[in-house]
Design a protein around this motif. Structure first.
Motif, PDB file in Angstrom:
ATOM      1  N   GLU A 115      32.444  40.315  33.593  1.00 33.72           N
ATOM      2  CA  GLU A 115      31.831  39.489  34.638  1.00 33.72           C
ATOM      3  C   GLU A 115      32.686  39.274  35.884  1.00 33.72           C
ATOM      4  OE1 GLU A 115      30.624  35.858  32.855  1.00 33.72           O
ATOM      5  OE2 GLU A 115      29.151  36.885  31.591  1.00 33.72           O
ATOM      6  N   THR A 124      31.296  43.481  43.426  1.00 35.44           N
ATOM      7  CA  THR A 124      29.977  43.334  44.053  1.00 35.44           C
ATOM      8  C   THR A 124      30.115  42.699  45.432  1.00 35.44           C
ATOM      9  OG1 THR A 124      28.825  43.158  41.946  1.00 35.44           O
ATOM     10  CG2 THR A 124      27.688  42.281  43.854  1.00 35.44           C
ATOM     11  N   ARG A 132      32.999  42.386  37.896  1.00 31.53           N
ATOM     12  CA  ARG A 132      31.727  42.745  38.518  1.00 31.53           C
ATOM     13  C   ARG A 132      31.456  41.862  39.739  1.00 31.53           C
ATOM     14  NH1 ARG A 132      26.378  41.276  35.991  1.00 31.53           N
ATOM     15  NH2 ARG A 132      27.911  40.076  34.968  1.00 31.53           N
ATOM     16  N   ALA A 166      38.302  46.733  38.557  1.00 30.39           N
ATOM     17  CA  ALA A 166      36.901  47.129  38.682  1.00 30.39           C
ATOM     18  C   ALA A 166      36.789  48.531  39.271  1.00 30.39           C
ATOM     19  CB  ALA A 166      36.155  46.116  39.548  1.00 30.39           C
ATOM     20  N   LEU A 208      30.693  46.234  33.953  1.00 32.97           N
ATOM     21  CA  LEU A 208      32.032  45.645  34.073  1.00 32.97           C
ATOM     22  C   LEU A 208      32.053  44.238  33.489  1.00 32.97           C
ATOM     23  CD1 LEU A 208      32.814  46.610  37.781  1.00 32.97           C
ATOM     24  CD2 LEU A 208      33.912  47.573  35.748  1.00 32.97           C
ATOM     25  N   ILE A 227      29.164  49.611  37.509  1.00 33.61           N
ATOM     26  CA  ILE A 227      29.438  48.251  38.007  1.00 33.61           C
ATOM     27  C   ILE A 227      28.724  47.234  37.114  1.00 33.61           C
ATOM     28  CG2 ILE A 227      29.007  46.634  39.921  1.00 33.61           C
ATOM     29  CD1 ILE A 227      29.499  49.017  41.833  1.00 33.61           C
ATOM     30  N   GLY A 228      27.510  47.569  36.704  1.00 35.04           N
ATOM     31  CA  GLY A 228      26.746  46.666  35.848  1.00 35.04           C
ATOM     32  C   GLY A 228      27.394  46.423  34.490  1.00 35.04           C
TER      33      GLY A 228
END
Lengths: 208, 87
Positions: free
Chosen positions: A157, A164, A160, A194, A155, A152-153
């Motif tokens: 922006e 998130t 993410r 994502a 991805l 996830i970190g």
């Protein structure tokens, strides 16, 4: 976070100046607030400043909060607005640009499917592995969850930000659209991109 | 493997199904789309596995954050709250 009824109680407690209520909500909302801020401004320290500034805005505006959206959505929108202003001031490129919404990013690599001149065109060459046959401990292992966090970190922006809010924090689709000022269609597109990228990362790990 | 018989109107290929998995899970399909989608899943183990993987991925993401509020920020916020209370 509390639901609609819980919101009214929480707002009353905050308005009454109850420190414990403030402490609870500041802690509970931090990952979401920080996640939204970070999506726009990039740097950790700047994102923390945005969260701080957002809370000042929330406190100033609390008397005017009417409960038309949930308290969480209202607060996250304040974070997003401040973070956007900050990103503009720092001439930072924004998420949700045309590039981020590139339609051509496939959810699964095209070579996994049969070509147009083969039998069953567009069908799987080989099926993905059924994770339901894996021991549950494998999926719940801390290394596996760490891998999800890492994926996830990494991805883009906008992807993410959406995953998130939606999957990590557990916001509804409506909340995500309202917070980030995007259409339901774009929300789903970014969410799916994502999830597909994180799934692919998991697949490499679990099949290996 | 889905049998693209064409018998039920538009049949999705596996390649199309993987793009639509979140639309399906989010309940953002028309009845017609959903019917065709579910029909495909009934016949295709690969795609029903894929949809399960997307569902599992979303479920695994819940709560995977290490972003805890830093102590100094928490102290600053509490100060701000006390200031606000006094006003």
């Amino acid at each position: 976070m509390a639901g609609i009824g819980g919101d009214a109680v929480l707002v009353d407690r905050l308005r009454a100046g109850e420190e414990r209520a403030f402490d609870e909500i500041a802690v509970a909302l931090y990952p979401a607030m920080y996640g939204v801020a970070r999506g726009y401004v990039g740097a950790r320290t700047v994102a923390e400043e945005v969260v701080q500034e957002a809370w000042l805005g929330v406190l100033r505006g609390l008397e005017r909060f009417e409960g038309r959206s949930t308290l969480r959505t209202w607060i996250l929108r304040i974070v997003a607005n401040i973070a956007r202003d900050r990103a503009v001031r720092e001439a930072r490129s924004m998420p949700f640009s045309a590039l981020d919404l590139d339609e051509s990013e496939p959810a699964v690599e095209p070579h996994r499917f049969r070509g147009a001149d083969e039998p069953y065109p567009g069908g799987w060459r080989a099926f993905p592995t059924d994770w339901r046959t894996l021991p549950e401990s494998r999926l719940l292992a801390s290394e596996t969850l760490e891998l999800v966090r890492g994926a996830i970190g990494e991805l883009p922006e906008s992807q993410r930000l959406v995953i998130t809010l939606r999957d990590v924090i557990g916001c509804s689709a409506e909340e995500v659209c309202e917070t980030l000022a995007i259409t339901p269609g774009n929300q789903r597109l970014l969410l799916h991109r994502a999830r597909a990228r994180v799934r692919a990362r998991l697949e490499r790990e679990l099949d290996g | 493997m889905a049998d693209p018989s064409g018998e039920f109107g538009h049949d999705y290929t596996c390649r199309e199904v993987v793009e639509l998995a979140s639309d399906y899970l989010e309940g953002a399909m028309t009845v017609r789309q959903m019917t065709a989608f579910e029909l495909h899943l009934n016949f295709c183990d690969g795609c029903s596995t894929f949809v399960d993987q997307i569902r599992t991925t979303a479920a695994m993401a819940l709560g995977v954050t290490e972003d805890r509020i830093p102590d100094d920020l928490k102290a600053k916020l509490l100060d701000a709250f006390r200031d606000w209370k006094r006003e």
